[in-house]
Design a protein around this motif. Structure first.
Motif, PDB file in Angstrom:
ATOM      1  N   UNK A   1       0.855  -1.188   0.000  1.00  0.00           N
ATOM      2  CA  UNK A   1       0.000   0.000   0.000  1.00  0.00           C
ATOM      3  C   UNK A   1       0.894   1.241   0.000  1.00  0.00           C
ATOM      4  N   UNK A   2       0.291   2.416   0.040  1.00  0.00           N
ATOM      5  CA  UNK A   2       1.044   3.672  -0.028  1.00  0.00           C
ATOM      6  C   UNK A   2       1.989   3.868   1.157  1.00  0.00           C
ATOM      7  N   UNK A   3       1.723   3.191   2.275  1.00  0.00           N
ATOM      8  CA  UNK A   3       2.585   3.290   3.456  1.00  0.00           C
ATOM      9  C   UNK A   3       3.725   2.284   3.427  1.00  0.00           C
ATOM     10  N   UNK A   4       3.774   1.442   2.397  1.00  0.00           N
ATOM     11  CA  UNK A   4       4.813   0.422   2.315  1.00  0.00           C
ATOM     12  C   UNK A   4       4.453  -0.878   2.998  1.00  0.00           C
ATOM     13  N   UNK A   5       3.240  -1.002   3.501  1.00  0.00           N
ATOM     14  CA  UNK A   5       2.802  -2.251   4.128  1.00  0.00           C
ATOM     15  C   UNK A   5       2.631  -3.308   3.045  1.00  0.00           C
ATOM     16  N   UNK A   6       3.269  -4.455   3.225  1.00  0.00           N
ATOM     17  CA  UNK A   6       3.198  -5.522   2.232  1.00  0.00           C
ATOM     18  C   UNK A   6       1.855  -6.230   2.340  1.00  0.00           C
ATOM     19  N   UNK A   7       1.155  -6.319   1.207  1.00  0.00           N
ATOM     20  CA  UNK A   7      -0.167  -6.932   1.134  1.00  0.00           C
ATOM     21  C   UNK A   7      -0.110  -8.347   0.582  1.00  0.00           C
ATOM     22  N   UNK A   8       0.837  -8.603  -0.320  1.00  0.00           N
ATOM     23  CA  UNK A   8       0.997  -9.921  -0.932  1.00  0.00           C
ATOM     24  C   UNK A   8       2.396  -9.998  -1.533  1.00  0.00           C
ATOM     25  N   UNK A   9       2.895 -11.222  -1.683  1.00  0.00           N
ATOM     26  CA  UNK A   9       4.191 -11.451  -2.312  1.00  0.00           C
ATOM     27  C   UNK A   9       4.052 -12.595  -3.312  1.00  0.00           C
ATOM     28  N   UNK A  10       5.020 -12.679  -4.220  1.00  0.00           N
ATOM     29  CA  UNK A  10       4.999 -13.756  -5.206  1.00  0.00           C
ATOM     30  C   UNK A  10       6.406 -14.111  -5.638  1.00  0.00           C
TER      31      UNK A  10
END
Length: 173
Positions: free
Chosen positions: A153-162
């Motif tokens: 997200x805009x704050x750098x919080x990771x939502x998903x990885x691949x």
């Protein structure tokens, strides 16, 4: 009772999607290296592929071995429980990883995803705002290349990885 027996409720909404002929985009890339092609796309010299219009994403950063896409999800990509469908996250991660691989390829070559493994870490909603998918090559190759991507997200919080592997293919036509 089946879903056809239940009357629709609420306001009906719609979304109009327009795009350029995808063959124009493909043709524009034929004589360019992956990095040259992606840079031309970034600068608006080459039309974006239709998937970008469909999911409201855009290429916002390119360098050799790394790309960034931005997307602002809307409710048209919601799943039945009121969150952004995981398929959107997967699509963005696949695009970022694949285009990162493409950025390392010489003229006359493209890629096709062989596999992708996605880990969904946090839910995404429309109030999440703009999300960024960053892809980077972890191992380039002449036949198979490997990449990873993350969605923040805009704050750098990771939502998903691949993690992804891509087949490197000669382009025809």
């Amino acid at each position: 009772m089946t879903s056809t027996d239940t009357p629709p409720t609420g306001e009906l909404r719609s979304k109009t999607v327009t795009w350029h002929d995808p063959q124009d985009t493909a043709t524009a890339g034929r004589g360019r290296s992956g990095l040259e092609f992606l840079t031309a796309w970034l600068h608006g010299e080459v039309p974006a592929p239709p998937i970008c219009a469909l999911v409201n994403s855009r290429l916002v950063g390119v360098e050799a071995g790394e790309v960034v896409f931005a997307c602002t999800p809307d409710e048209s990509v919601y799943n039945p429980i009121g969150m952004v469908h995981g398929g959107l996250a997967c699509t963005l991660l696949d695009s970022a990883a694949g285009c990162a691989v493409h950025s390392t390829l010489p003229a006359g070559f493209g890629y096709s995803s062989i596999e992708i493994k996605v880990s969904f870490l946090r839910p995404i909603h429309i109030h999440t705002g703009e999300i960024l998918a960053r892809g980077r090559v972890t191992k380039p190759g002449k036949r198979v290349a490997f990449a990873e991507a993350d969605l923040c997200d805009a704050n750098g919080t990771i939502l998903a990885t691949a993690t992804s592997s891509c087949l490197v293919i000669p382009l025809v036509g």
